[in-house]
Design a protein around this motif. Structure first.
Motif, PDB file in Angstrom:
ATOM      1  N   VAL A 113     -24.700   2.076  45.885  1.00  0.00           N
ATOM      2  CA  VAL A 113     -25.438   3.427  45.936  1.00  0.00           C
ATOM      3  C   VAL A 113     -26.640   3.420  46.616  1.00  0.00           C
ATOM      4  N   LEU A 114     -27.527   2.363  47.121  1.00  0.00           N
ATOM      5  CA  LEU A 114     -28.599   2.560  47.831  1.00  0.00           C
ATOM      6  C   LEU A 114     -28.539   2.002  49.222  1.00  0.00           C
ATOM      7  N   ASP A 115     -29.475   2.381  49.959  1.00  0.00           N
ATOM      8  CA  ASP A 115     -29.475   2.042  51.360  1.00  0.00           C
ATOM      9  C   ASP A 115     -30.334   0.816  51.459  1.00  0.00           C
ATOM     10  N   GLU A 116     -31.547   0.730  52.154  1.00  0.00           N
ATOM     11  CA  GLU A 116     -32.329  -0.733  51.930  1.00  0.00           C
ATOM     12  C   GLU A 116     -33.232  -0.628  51.013  1.00  0.00           C
ATOM     13  N   PHE A 117     -33.205  -1.644  50.180  1.00  0.00           N
ATOM     14  CA  PHE A 117     -34.327  -1.810  48.977  1.00  0.00           C
ATOM     15  C   PHE A 117     -34.505  -3.186  48.650  1.00  0.00           C
ATOM     16  N   THR A 118     -35.421  -3.361  47.847  1.00  0.00           N
ATOM     17  CA  THR A 118     -35.873  -4.734  47.528  1.00  0.00           C
ATOM     18  C   THR A 118     -35.723  -4.651  45.763  1.00  0.00           C
ATOM     19  N   ILE A 119     -35.870  -5.922  45.311  1.00  0.00           N
ATOM     20  CA  ILE A 119     -35.784  -6.137  43.950  1.00  0.00           C
ATOM     21  C   ILE A 119     -36.980  -6.691  43.393  1.00  0.00           C
ATOM     22  N   VAL A 120     -37.314  -6.541  42.204  1.00  0.00           N
ATOM     23  CA  VAL A 120     -37.958  -7.721  41.042  1.00  0.00           C
ATOM     24  C   VAL A 120     -37.242  -7.987  40.121  1.00  0.00           C
ATOM     25  N   PRO A 121     -36.632  -9.181  40.349  1.00  0.00           N
ATOM     26  CA  PRO A 121     -35.802  -9.694  39.141  1.00  0.00           C
ATOM     27  C   PRO A 121     -36.665 -10.475  38.210  1.00  0.00           C
ATOM     28  N   LEU A 122     -36.462  -9.923  36.865  1.00  0.00           N
ATOM     29  CA  LEU A 122     -37.192 -10.499  35.686  1.00  0.00           C
ATOM     30  C   LEU A 122     -36.209 -10.877  34.553  1.00  0.00           C
ATOM     31  N   LEU A 123     -36.313 -11.935  34.058  1.00  0.00           N
ATOM     32  CA  LEU A 123     -35.639 -12.430  32.761  1.00  0.00           C
ATOM     33  C   LEU A 123     -36.502 -12.590  31.509  1.00  0.00           C
ATOM     34  N   ALA A 124     -36.502 -11.866  30.592  1.00  0.00           N
ATOM     35  CA  ALA A 124     -37.272 -11.548  29.222  1.00  0.00           C
ATOM     36  C   ALA A 124     -36.758 -12.874  28.317  1.00  0.00           C
ATOM     37  N   SER A 156     -41.227 -18.656  26.786  1.00  0.00           N
ATOM     38  CA  SER A 156     -41.870 -17.657  26.325  1.00  0.00           C
ATOM     39  C   SER A 156     -42.374 -16.665  27.775  1.00  0.00           C
ATOM     40  N   GLY A 157     -42.278 -15.568  27.233  1.00  0.00           N
ATOM     41  CA  GLY A 157     -42.929 -14.590  28.445  1.00  0.00           C
ATOM     42  C   GLY A 157     -41.795 -13.988  29.174  1.00  0.00           C
ATOM     43  N   LEU A 158     -42.184 -13.827  30.449  1.00  0.00           N
ATOM     44  CA  LEU A 158     -40.992 -13.462  31.380  1.00  0.00           C
ATOM     45  C   LEU A 158     -41.093 -14.308  32.451  1.00  0.00           C
ATOM     46  N   ALA A 159     -39.709 -14.301  33.017  1.00  0.00           N
ATOM     47  CA  ALA A 159     -39.629 -15.414  34.202  1.00  0.00           C
ATOM     48  C   ALA A 159     -39.336 -14.768  35.369  1.00  0.00           C
ATOM     49  N   MET A 160     -39.782 -15.098  36.523  1.00  0.00           N
ATOM     50  CA  MET A 160     -39.623 -14.417  37.802  1.00  0.00           C
ATOM     51  C   MET A 160     -38.794 -15.798  38.595  1.00  0.00           C
ATOM     52  N   VAL A 212     -34.617  -6.046  34.826  1.00  0.00           N
ATOM     53  CA  VAL A 212     -35.179  -6.730  33.588  1.00  0.00           C
ATOM     54  C   VAL A 212     -33.882  -6.861  32.635  1.00  0.00           C
ATOM     55  N   GLY A 213     -33.578  -8.245  32.256  1.00  0.00           N
ATOM     56  CA  GLY A 213     -32.572  -8.470  31.160  1.00  0.00           C
ATOM     57  C   GLY A 213     -32.919  -9.725  30.555  1.00  0.00           C
ATOM     58  N   PRO A 214     -32.109 -10.052  29.730  1.00  0.00           N
ATOM     59  CA  PRO A 214     -32.372 -11.095  28.694  1.00  0.00           C
ATOM     60  C   PRO A 214     -31.926 -12.530  29.460  1.00  0.00           C
ATOM     61  N   SER A 215     -32.432 -13.561  28.817  1.00  0.00           N
ATOM     62  CA  SER A 215     -32.053 -14.862  29.412  1.00  0.00           C
ATOM     63  C   SER A 215     -31.073 -15.318  28.469  1.00  0.00           C
TER      64      SER A 215
END
Length: 259
Positions: free
Chosen positions: A138-149, A82-86, A73-76
């Protein structure tokens, strides 16, 4: 749409490779390795916010095989909303490779009224992208949920984080600089006060003067208060410490949360 029996993925290409971090994968691997080694041994390294971020990411390494999903999660910085963007992308790409998005989690939070799909906001945004090489290191296999506030309330952000909360296989990362464009001494004083407010969970004391990502930070602090988590500052510096010039600096901090 399919080709040769494979589903064509929608990819979010890197916008900052070659500017915010090296575009060459071998060079980027070397930079990441030097940051993480230096963080483990508290050795000074220069290059803007990288060594400060590494001081937190180095603590991910013992959970390399455990962590399977990271909420980013980070700023746009480039779009107002308004809200959060995926993002509707299937994966975000860096010179180190492709990171898939957790489509199931995104479908779950898409039902919340504060969530929008806004690919244009993600296309040029750096605040989430610059976290990916660290995670890939630092990680092996992983997924992300990227969100902009965007213009989101504390409660709207908390609601999304609560919906995504899971067990130890999930981590939440909030990306933000601290103070901007002050001289070294003023920035140091401001950032120390900000760090104290974060460690004391005083979310209401934070605004855009303290951090560009004050909204997601505030949301995370409210969530930490509800979940009984305590933040700890593991590094606090500014670009005058890491990149030389001290007349106009940007503040950086790294915090970890523990129960």
């Amino acid at each position: 749409m399919k080709a040769a029996g494979l589903t064509m993925q929608k990819i979010r290409r890197p916008a900052c490779a070659g500017r915010f971090y090296p575009a060459d994968p071998n060079e980027l691997c070397g930079v990441m390795r030097s940051f993480l080694v230096a963080a483990s041994h508290r050795t000074p390294v220069t290059l803007y916010s990288g060594p400060v971020a590494a001081s937190a990411y180095a603590r991910f390494q013992p959970a390399r095989d455990l962590v399977k999903r990271v909420i980013l999660v980070g700023p746009s910085h480039h779009a107002e909303f308004s809200g959060l963007a995926m993002s509707s992308a299937d994966a975000f790409v860096t010179p180190l490779g492709s990171v898939p998005l957790d489509k199931e989690a995104l479908a779950q939070i898409r039902l919340l009224p504060q969530m929008i799909v806004f690919d244009e906001a993600h296309e040029l945004e750096h605040c989430l992208e610059v976290q990916l090489p660290f995670l890939q290191s630092v990680l092996d296999e992983f997924t992300i949920v990227p969100l902009l506030a965007g213009n989101a309330s504390d409660e709207e952000i908390v609601e999304v984080l609560v919906a995504l909360w899971n067990g130890p296989e999930t981590r939440i990362v909030v990306s933000s600089d601290l103070s901007h464009c002050h001289d070294y001494a003023a920035a140091k004083t401001m950032d120390q006060a900000t760090a104290q407010n974060i460690e004391a969970l005083r979310a209401e004391q934070l605004d855009d003067n303290q951090a560009c990502g004050f909204r997601p930070i505030r949301g995370l602090l409210h969530l930490a208060r509800r979940r009984g988590l305590s933040p700890c500052c593991v590094d606090l510096r500014n670009s005058g410490d890491t990149a030389g010039r001290r007349d106009r600096v940007v503040g950086y901090g790294a915090f970890i949360f523990a129960g």
